[in-house]
Design a protein around this motif. Structure first.
Motif, PDB file in Angstrom:
ATOM      1  N   ARG A 263       5.531 -22.377 -29.058  1.00 26.12           N
ATOM      2  CA  ARG A 263       5.198 -21.392 -28.201  1.00 26.12           C
ATOM      3  C   ARG A 263       4.442 -22.251 -26.588  1.00 26.12           C
ATOM      4  N   ASP A 369       4.187 -19.141 -23.994  1.00 31.99           N
ATOM      5  CA  ASP A 369       4.831 -17.996 -24.318  1.00 31.99           C
ATOM      6  C   ASP A 369       4.017 -16.834 -23.893  1.00 31.99           C
ATOM      7  N   SER A 371       3.212 -14.235 -25.441  1.00 31.52           N
ATOM      8  CA  SER A 371       2.066 -13.815 -26.373  1.00 31.52           C
ATOM      9  C   SER A 371       0.835 -14.241 -26.191  1.00 31.52           C
TER      10      SER A 371
END
Length: 522
Positions: A263, A369, A371
């Motif tokens: 990530r 990322d 997220s």
């Protein structure tokens, strides 16, 4: 079918169950049958494994057509770059496709172009074929290197000139298609350069150019030949790259524990100063530190008597002699003293050689990322700045951004990982039907056991029990004394029910009333 048969007994016991329990058992049996159906359907589907990956679109299309002709089931994945076939037919499929010349790939024709002799070919055609074969052989050699997926080589051999000063230099260009995530180091690039230069007559490393599929120049002989010809420059570049990778790995390990693996992406660029600086500094002591090194004293004395003193130098002395004879007599004393003292001043000489490799500027780029939250982004920026030793006064920069990550690489790696566990999954599919059968058998046995326990605990009602348990206000007449008593055979079930009625008559009465209500409903 009689009631004494096993099936009849099961039907009778089934009818004795309450409606709610019958519906629950029917649902369990239906679910078990549905599970068995899906298990058998899944086990009947062939286990597919990846036979080819990293294919070109034209190779994928040709392989798919050949598999359809052979009647072999297949599945295309990885955006058309991989083909999966049944696990038990992988070797057979690869052999058949190899016989058909598939996959063709991007390999060029090598020196086998001269296997067929063409007597009508001109000298120009022979030269072109030789150049094509040499380019193909070099491409095949380069493709064997780690990290190289495919390559193409272009060679330009000029015509021979009459005069040496008019002769043009032979040049070569190499296009590399690297594997995903791969990157060539300086040793590999230098090795490719030497391979091409030493394989073509008249080609020097300064005439070689290497680029990758993105157009990035990996080596340009016209500008970097001096850098690669000296070992010191190559070592400096390797040292700089090693320093960058070390910082990058440290930051990636830290972010992997915070945001999770896969990530975050980190890139570090460092500008190192490889100049060797030599400084010489002299320090002298003060007046109190003066030391006499040497001292010399010279004394000169001269004494003279009865000196004849003539005329005073001048015009008279230069003229004719004085007839009077002006000559005087006198004495002369002369003394001279000279003293020389050499002092030594303390002197300290300091020579400092500054080692090369000091960091002049540092640039760090971190991509997270999407997220990752904004609060985490601010904290991550502070942690990364501290981890790499960021110095804003020196001019270091740090960039932290959030972008959606591309998972295509992960999807391509999954089929490769699935090849290792494909065999275990095939065995698991064979075990699933057996487990489903065992589960169904256990459910049936539990059902039969439950019905058997109910039958043993609460048997069918006897007329005598009903008469004894039900409350009645009618007085029964005693049997005549003259009638002989009938001795009925002893029934263990009946005796057990009688004892149960004597011990707990209220419970037995409730059971009888429940049976009566069920009979009224039926």
């Amino acid at each position: 079918m009689g009631a004494d048969s096993p099936i009849g007994a099961m039907i009778e016991r089934w009818n004795q169950l309450p409606r709610a329990r019958q519906i629950a058992l029917a649902g369990i049996a239906g679910g078990a049958l549905l599970l068995l159906y899906f298990v058998f359907i899944a086990s009947s589907k062939p286990n597919l494994v990846v036979a080819y990956s990293g294919l070109q679109p034209e190779d994928s299309a040709a392989i798919a057509d050949q598999l359809e002709k052979d009647g072999i089931s297949y599945e295309v994945g990885g955006g058309g770059s991989s083909i999966s076939v049944p696990a038990n037919q992988v070797a057979e499929v690869r052999i058949k496709l190899a016989q058909a010349g598939l996959p063709k790939g991007t390999a060029s024709t090598g020196l086998e172009i001269f296997d067929k002799t063409n007597f009508g070919a001109t000298d120009f055609v022979q030269q072109v074929n030789y150049r094509r074969g040499l380019e193909g052989e070099l491409a095949r050699s380069i493709n064997t290197l780690d990290g190289v997926r495919a390559s193409r080589v272009h060679i330009v051999i000029p015509k021979e000139a009459i005069f040496q000063e008019d002769q043009q230099q032979t040049t070569a260009s190499v296009l590399l298609q690297l594997q995903r995530g791969a990157r060539l180091n300086q040793d590999q690039v230098r090795g490719i350069t030497n391979l091409v230069a030493n394989s073509v007559e008249g080609l020097q490393p300064s005439g070689v150019t290497i680029i990758d599929e993105t157009g990035h120049v990996l080596f340009d002989g016209a500008t970097l030949d001096s850098a690669f010809s000296t070992g010191a420059s190559a070592s400096q570049m390797e040292l700089q790259r090693s320093y960058e990778l070390q910082l990058q790995r440290d930051v990636e390990q830290t972010l992997g524990k915070v945001v999770g693996p896969g990530r975050s992406a980190v890139t570090v660029r460092a500008a190192l100063n490889f100049d060797t600086v030599k400084r010489v500094q002299d320090e002298f002591g003060g007046e109190d530190d003066i030391v006499i090194r040497s001292e010399t004293t010279t004394t000169e004395t001269y004494t003279a008597n009865n000196l004849n003193v003539g005329q005073v130098p001048g015009t008279g002395a230069n003229g004719p002699a004085d007839p009077g004879g002006n000559v005087l007599n006198g004495e002369s004393n002369y003394t001279r003293t000279e003293s020389t003292t050499n002092n030594e001043i303390p002197r300290t000489t300091t020579e400092t050689v500054q080692a090369p490799g000091a960091v002049e500027r540092l640039s760090v780029s971190v991509v997270l990322d999407e997220s990752v939250t904004a609060a985490q982004e601010a904290n991550i920026a502070s942690a990364v700045a501290a981890a790499v030793g960021l110095d804003q006064i020196r001019g270091d920069t740090l960039s932290v951004t959030r972008l959606p990550f591309d998972v295509s690489v992960r999807e391509e790696l999954l089929p490769a990982a699935a090849d290792g566990i494909g065999t275990y999954l095939s065995y698991l599919k064979l075990l699933l039907p057996l487990l489903a059968v065992v589960l169904a058998f256990i459910l049936v046995m539990l059902l039969l056991r439950s019905l058997s326990k109910r039958q043993l605990v609460l048997p069918a009602p006897a007329p005598a029990l009903a008469v004894e348990a039900a409350p009645s206000t009618v007085a029964l007449a005693p049997p005549p004394e003259d009638l002989p008593a009938l001795d009925a055979p002893a029934d263990p079930h009946e005796e057990r029910v009688v004892r149960l009625a004597e011990a707990n008559p209220q419970a037995v009465a409730d059971v009888v009333q429940t049976w009566m209500r069920e009979e009224e409903k039926n």
